[in-house]
Structure formats: C-alpha cells, structure tokens
Enzyme design. Structure first.
Site, mmCIF file in Angstrom:
data_model
loop_
_atom_site.group_PDB
_atom_site.id
_atom_site.type_symbol
_atom_site.label_atom_id
_atom_site.label_comp_id
_atom_site.label_asym_id
_atom_site.label_seq_id
_atom_site.Cartn_x
_atom_site.Cartn_y
_atom_site.Cartn_z
ATOM 1 N N HIS A 296 0.818 -1.220 0.000
ATOM 2 C CA HIS A 296 0.000 0.000 0.000
ATOM 3 C C HIS A 296 0.848 1.265 0.000
ATOM 4 O O HIS A 296 0.365 2.328 0.378
ATOM 5 C CB HIS A 296 -0.978 -0.021 1.191
ATOM 6 C CG HIS A 296 -2.009 -1.112 1.079
ATOM 7 N ND1 HIS A 296 -2.771 -1.545 2.140
ATOM 8 C CD2 HIS A 296 -2.395 -1.868 0.008
ATOM 9 C CE1 HIS A 296 -3.582 -2.507 1.733
ATOM 10 N NE2 HIS A 296 -3.365 -2.726 0.452
ATOM 11 N N GLY B 172 -1.972 -9.500 12.291
ATOM 12 C CA GLY B 172 -2.513 -8.168 12.590
ATOM 13 C C GLY B 172 -3.268 -7.522 11.453
ATOM 14 O O GLY B 172 -3.088 -6.341 11.194
ATOM 15 N N ASN C 71 -3.784 -12.868 15.199
ATOM 16 C CA ASN C 71 -4.554 -11.623 15.257
ATOM 17 C C ASN C 71 -5.217 -11.485 16.618
ATOM 18 O O ASN C 71 -5.533 -12.475 17.270
ATOM 19 C CB ASN C 71 -5.638 -11.648 14.163
ATOM 20 C CG ASN C 71 -5.916 -10.285 13.585
ATOM 21 O OD1 ASN C 71 -4.980 -9.547 13.279
ATOM 22 N ND2 ASN C 71 -7.179 -9.931 13.447
HETATM 23 C C1 BJW Z 1 -3.820 -6.936 16.369
HETATM 24 C C2 BJW Z 1 -3.224 -6.208 17.389
HETATM 25 C C3 BJW Z 1 -2.092 -6.780 18.005
HETATM 26 C C4 BJW Z 1 -4.896 -5.093 16.667
HETATM 27 N N1 BJW Z 1 -1.652 -7.960 17.592
HETATM 28 N N2 BJW Z 1 -3.381 -8.104 15.994
HETATM 29 C C5 BJW Z 1 -12.699 -7.290 -4.165
HETATM 30 C C6 BJW Z 1 -13.864 -7.357 -3.446
HETATM 31 C C7 BJW Z 1 -14.403 -6.231 -2.835
HETATM 32 C C8 BJW Z 1 -13.748 -5.001 -2.919
HETATM 33 C C9 BJW Z 1 -12.588 -4.931 -3.633
HETATM 34 C C10 BJW Z 1 -12.089 -6.051 -4.247
HETATM 35 N N3 BJW Z 1 -10.925 -5.706 -4.864
HETATM 36 C C11 BJW Z 1 -10.709 -4.398 -4.644
HETATM 37 C C12 BJW Z 1 -11.709 -3.892 -3.906
HETATM 38 C C13 BJW Z 1 -11.824 -2.471 -3.458
HETATM 39 C C14 BJW Z 1 -10.924 -2.136 -2.304
HETATM 40 C C15 BJW Z 1 -11.324 -2.965 -1.089
HETATM 41 O O1 BJW Z 1 -10.673 -3.905 -0.690
HETATM 42 N N4 BJW Z 1 -12.390 -2.579 -0.446
HETATM 43 C C16 BJW Z 1 -12.852 -3.285 0.751
HETATM 44 C C17 BJW Z 1 -12.970 -2.289 1.894
HETATM 45 C C18 BJW Z 1 -14.097 -4.028 0.438
HETATM 46 N N5 BJW Z 1 -9.515 -2.348 -2.614
HETATM 47 C C19 BJW Z 1 -8.838 -1.421 -3.265
HETATM 48 O O2 BJW Z 1 -9.362 -0.386 -3.624
HETATM 49 C C20 BJW Z 1 -7.384 -1.710 -3.575
HETATM 50 N N6 BJW Z 1 -7.188 -1.501 -4.950
HETATM 51 C C21 BJW Z 1 -7.536 -2.398 -5.878
HETATM 52 O O3 BJW Z 1 -7.815 -3.549 -5.602
HETATM 53 O O4 BJW Z 1 -7.559 -1.909 -7.158
HETATM 54 C C22 BJW Z 1 -8.326 -2.616 -8.137
HETATM 55 C C23 BJW Z 1 -9.811 -2.402 -7.869
HETATM 56 C C24 BJW Z 1 -10.288 -1.206 -7.421
HETATM 57 C C25 BJW Z 1 -11.653 -1.026 -7.141
HETATM 58 C C26 BJW Z 1 -12.540 -2.106 -7.317
HETATM 59 C C27 BJW Z 1 -12.048 -3.323 -7.760
HETATM 60 C C28 BJW Z 1 -10.662 -3.483 -8.045
HETATM 61 C C29 BJW Z 1 -6.490 -0.715 -2.841
HETATM 62 C C30 BJW Z 1 -6.553 -0.884 -1.362
HETATM 63 C C31 BJW Z 1 -5.723 0.211 -0.660
HETATM 64 C C32 BJW Z 1 -5.918 0.195 0.852
HETATM 65 N N7 BJW Z 1 -5.399 1.379 1.400
HETATM 66 C C33 BJW Z 1 -5.467 1.591 2.856
HETATM 67 C C34 BJW Z 1 -5.247 3.087 3.231
HETATM 68 C C35 BJW Z 1 -4.014 3.670 2.745
HETATM 69 C C36 BJW Z 1 -2.818 3.364 3.645
HETATM 70 C C37 BJW Z 1 -2.661 4.326 4.784
HETATM 71 O O5 BJW Z 1 -3.084 5.478 4.739
HETATM 72 O O6 BJW Z 1 -2.060 3.919 5.773
HETATM 73 O O7 BJW Z 1 -4.527 0.737 3.516
HETATM 74 S S1 BJW Z 1 -7.014 1.130 3.573
HETATM 75 C C38 BJW Z 1 -6.367 0.550 5.067
HETATM 76 O O8 BJW Z 1 -6.761 -0.826 5.189
HETATM 77 C C39 BJW Z 1 -4.845 0.574 4.919
HETATM 78 C C40 BJW Z 1 -4.480 -0.801 5.412
HETATM 79 O O9 BJW Z 1 -3.233 -1.180 4.867
HETATM 80 C C41 BJW Z 1 -5.623 -1.653 4.977
HETATM 81 C C42 BJW Z 1 -5.772 -2.934 5.714
HETATM 82 O O10 BJW Z 1 -6.083 -2.714 7.054
HETATM 83 P P1 BJW Z 1 -5.467 -3.669 8.144
HETATM 84 O O11 BJW Z 1 -4.003 -3.595 8.078
HETATM 85 O O12 BJW Z 1 -6.071 -5.016 8.022
HETATM 86 O O13 BJW Z 1 -5.903 -2.920 9.505
HETATM 87 P P2 BJW Z 1 -7.261 -3.016 10.344
HETATM 88 O O14 BJW Z 1 -7.312 -1.850 11.247
HETATM 89 O O15 BJW Z 1 -8.423 -3.240 9.460
HETATM 90 O O16 BJW Z 1 -7.116 -4.335 11.226
HETATM 91 C C43 BJW Z 1 -6.148 -4.463 12.237
HETATM 92 C C44 BJW Z 1 -6.265 -5.849 12.829
HETATM 93 O O17 BJW Z 1 -5.200 -5.997 13.732
HETATM 94 C C45 BJW Z 1 -7.571 -6.078 13.596
HETATM 95 O O18 BJW Z 1 -8.194 -7.267 13.119
HETATM 96 C C46 BJW Z 1 -7.130 -6.249 15.050
HETATM 97 O O19 BJW Z 1 -7.819 -7.269 15.730
HETATM 98 C C47 BJW Z 1 -5.688 -6.637 14.894
HETATM 99 N N8 BJW Z 1 -4.812 -6.219 16.010
HETATM 100 N N9 BJW Z 1 -3.855 -5.046 17.639
HETATM 101 C C48 BJW Z 1 -2.266 -8.620 16.652
HETATM 102 N N10 BJW Z 1 -1.414 -6.153 19.081
#
Ligand code: BJW
Ligand code: ZN
Length: 271
Positions: free
Chosen positions: A100, A175, A201
């Site tokens: 990302h 995570g 996680n």
């Molecule tokens: C712990 C803990 C501890 C806490 N120990 N654990 C297919 C199906 C449906 C939708 C789509 C699809 N393909 C694409 C999409 C659209 C979209 C998408 O996925 N949308 C969903 C929301 C449905 N994806 C995109 O747009 C991507 N692009 C793409 O695929 O292009 C082609 C396309 C576009 C559009 C349509 C179709 C195709 C790009 C995704 C970019 C994500 N960007 C972000 C923000 C920018 C980065 C930033 O500013 O920092 O990235 S979003 C945000 O979420 C960030 C993260 O990297 C990402 C993931 O989050 P993460 O890391 O999982 O964090 P959390 O907070 O969600 O979870 C934390 C976890 O940790 C929790 O479960 C806690 O329990 C745990 N935890 N403490 C262990 N101590």
C-alpha cells in the site's frame, strides 16, 4: 503478510479498531483520490501527522521476530506488508513488499514522475511537481487505486513458485482484519497452492475461515514463541518445513498452540 495490528504495540493506531485511525475522520476524506482532489490540505495534514507518529514509534517484538525469521530463511522468506510505516525495515527486514505504498515517499498526483524520498511534514502552500506543476501527494495506495503491478507479481510469484519447490510453504498473516483486497485474498491463493496457512490476530478477521490455523492474541506476545525466535530456543517452527513436530502434533490433526482456535469455533481467549 502483515497489517496495522502488528504496529499497534508500537503505539500506532489501527484502521478499524475502537479509537482507530479513521475515528472522526471518514476514510473517503483522507484515503481516496477523490478525498485528495476535494481537500488536499486536509489529506496532507493527516499524513503529516502519521509521519510524525511513525517517526516517533519503535519496532516491537513482532517486527523483530519476523526480521529474525528472515535472517534464518533468507530468500525463502518474503514479507508483504499493508503497512506504510516502515517499521519492518527499521527492525531489520529486507525482503519487504510495501503493498500500500510508503509514508516516506511523495509522488506527483498528475504525471508519472518517480516518487521521491520524503520525511517532511507538509503545510500549505502545498508542494508541487517540478516537472508538471501538479500537486504532490503521499505515495500511498488509496481505495480504488491499483497496487503496483510489480508488487503483486512478486507476491504471487513467490507464493506459486514456493509451493512448487521441495520445501513446505507456510503463509502467515499477522494483525490484519482481512477487509481489504487484494491482500485479503492471498491466503486463498496460498492455500490453493498447497500452503499451510496461519493467522495471528487480536480479534477474528473477515477472512478467518480461509486459514488452517488461527492463533488469537497480541502479535508482540504470540509471534516470537510461535516462530521460536528471540528466546534462544531454535526449535522447529511453522516456516521451516521439516516434519512439523511442534507441540503435541498427533496423527489426527495439526498441533494446537496456546490460544489457537480452529476457524469457525468463534472467539477464544489467549491465556
Ligand atoms: C492486532 C493487534 C495486536 C490489533 N496484535 N493483531 C474485491 C472485493 C471487494 C472489494 C474490492 C475487491 N478488490 C478491490 C476492492 C476495493 C478495495 C477494497 O478492498 N475494499 C474493501 C474495503 C471491500 N480495494 C482497493 O481499492 C485496492 N485496490 C484495488 O484492488 O484496485 C483494483 C480495484 C479497485 C476497485 C474495485 C475493484 C478493483 C487498494 C486498497 C488500498 C488500501 N489502502 C489503505 C489506506 C491507505 C494506507 C494508509 O493510509 O495507511 O490501507 S485502507 C487501510 O486498510 C490501509 C491498510 O493497509 C488496509 C488494511 O487494514 P489492516 O491492516 O487489516 O488494519 P485493520 O485496522 O483493518 O485491522 C487491524 C487488525 O489488527 C484487527 O483485526 C485487530 O484485531 C488486529 N490487532 N492489535 C495482533 N497487538
Ligand atoms: Zn508531475
């Protein structure tokens, strides 16, 4: 593959947790190209604050455990991270794919001029591209934007080619809530390639059912013992191949770690 949860114990907020990063700040306003077009100063303020927080944070035990695992496995290891904070590299990881993007790079929002290293805190007047005059933006992959094709190719090739080799492939996610694609889908690719799949996680994850093993708990506590690193114990581990003789492995199924839950069993606590 890692997500925001691995940096939680370094003091960085996760995205979707209570009190998380987006609280009071709708995600579309700060992490989409449309949000940047509507209010680039707000987006820069948000990412400047993130830069300051990440610069002040230190890698934690979980980052170090993965760096130590890499030191042991060499090119048989690849770390795909959704995080943009750079803490894995600061812990010593080298084979890192930042899916990302990175907080520490800036690029043009208009032309394909290559991203530049940038640790600055940005305030109006906002910086502009020397080549085309367009607004500069953080080199982050926002919702609706394509990931770098070279990054996804590297991850997919690693999964597929490792599965073809002589050694066992282990896919470990740490995570991450499994909400965001394509990251959330790699476990299924790995599994269909024959991998043993593990999730570490704090809470369950959207895609928990796709994993063979779910170890519930804070990564900083769970990971080092699970991987047998950082404590002088160099025993067998899930990423090493071999006969998998960990814990109480028996003929009827895989060994069960402390706090391991079979996906679908629901919540279990980490002792
Ligand atoms: C712990 C803990 C501890 C806490 N120990 N654990 C297919 C199906 C449906 C939708 C789509 C699809 N393909 C694409 C999409 C659209 C979209 C998408 O996925 N949308 C969903 C929301 C449905 N994806 C995109 O747009 C991507 N692009 C793409 O695929 O292009 C082609 C396309 C576009 C559009 C349509 C179709 C195709 C790009 C995704 C970019 C994500 N960007 C972000 C923000 C920018 C980065 C930033 O500013 O920092 O990235 S979003 C945000 O979420 C960030 C993260 O990297 C990402 C993931 O989050 P993460 O890391 O999982 O964090 P959390 O907070 O969600 O979870 C934390 C976890 O940790 C929790 O479960 C806690 O329990 C745990 N935890 N403490 C262990 N101590
Ligand atoms: Zn430009």
């Amino acid at each position: 593959m890692t997500g925001a949860g691995i940096s939680a114990e370094s003091g960085l907020a996760t995205f979707r947790g209570a009190g998380g990063l987006w609280d009071g700040q709708p995600v579309e306003r700060v992490a989409t190209p449309e949000g940047f077009a509507a209010d680039p100063a707000l987006v820069w303020r948000f990412y400047s604050e993130r830069r300051a927080q990440a610069a002040a944070a230190l890698p934690n035990r979980a980052h170090r455990a993965l760096a130590e695992l890499e030191a042991r496995l060499g090119e048989r290891f690849l770390l795909a991270t959704q995080n943009v904070d750079g803490l894995h590299q600061r812990a010593g990881s080298q084979r890192v794919v930042e899916m990302h993007g990175s907080l520490w790079r800036t690029r043009c929002s208009v032309c394909p001029a290559p991203p530049v290293e940038d640790r600055g805190l940005v305030e109006p007047p906002l910086p502009r591209c020397a080549r085309c005059g367009g607004l500069l933006r953080p080199a982050i992959v926002w919702f609706g934007e394509l990931l770098d094709a070279a990054d996804t190719r590297r991850i997919e090739r690693f999964i597929v080619s490792s599965a073809r080799g002589a050694s066992r492939l282990v896919f470990l996610a740490v995570g991450t809530s499994g909400n965001v694609w394509p990251a959330a889908g790699y476990v299924s690719l790995a599994r269909s390639a024959g991998a043993d799949t593990w999730l570490v996680n704090l809470d369950s994850a959207e895609n928990v059912g796709a994993f063979d093993h779910f170890v519930q708990g804070p990564a900083g506590e769970v990971l080092a013992p699970l991987l047998r690193v950082e404590n002088g114990d160099r025993g067998d581990d899930p990423a090493r191949g071999g006969d998998g003789a960990r814990g109480d492995a028996g003929p009827d199924g895989p060994p069960r770690e402390r706090g391991e839950v079979t996906p679908g069993e629901g919540r279990a606590s980490y002792p």
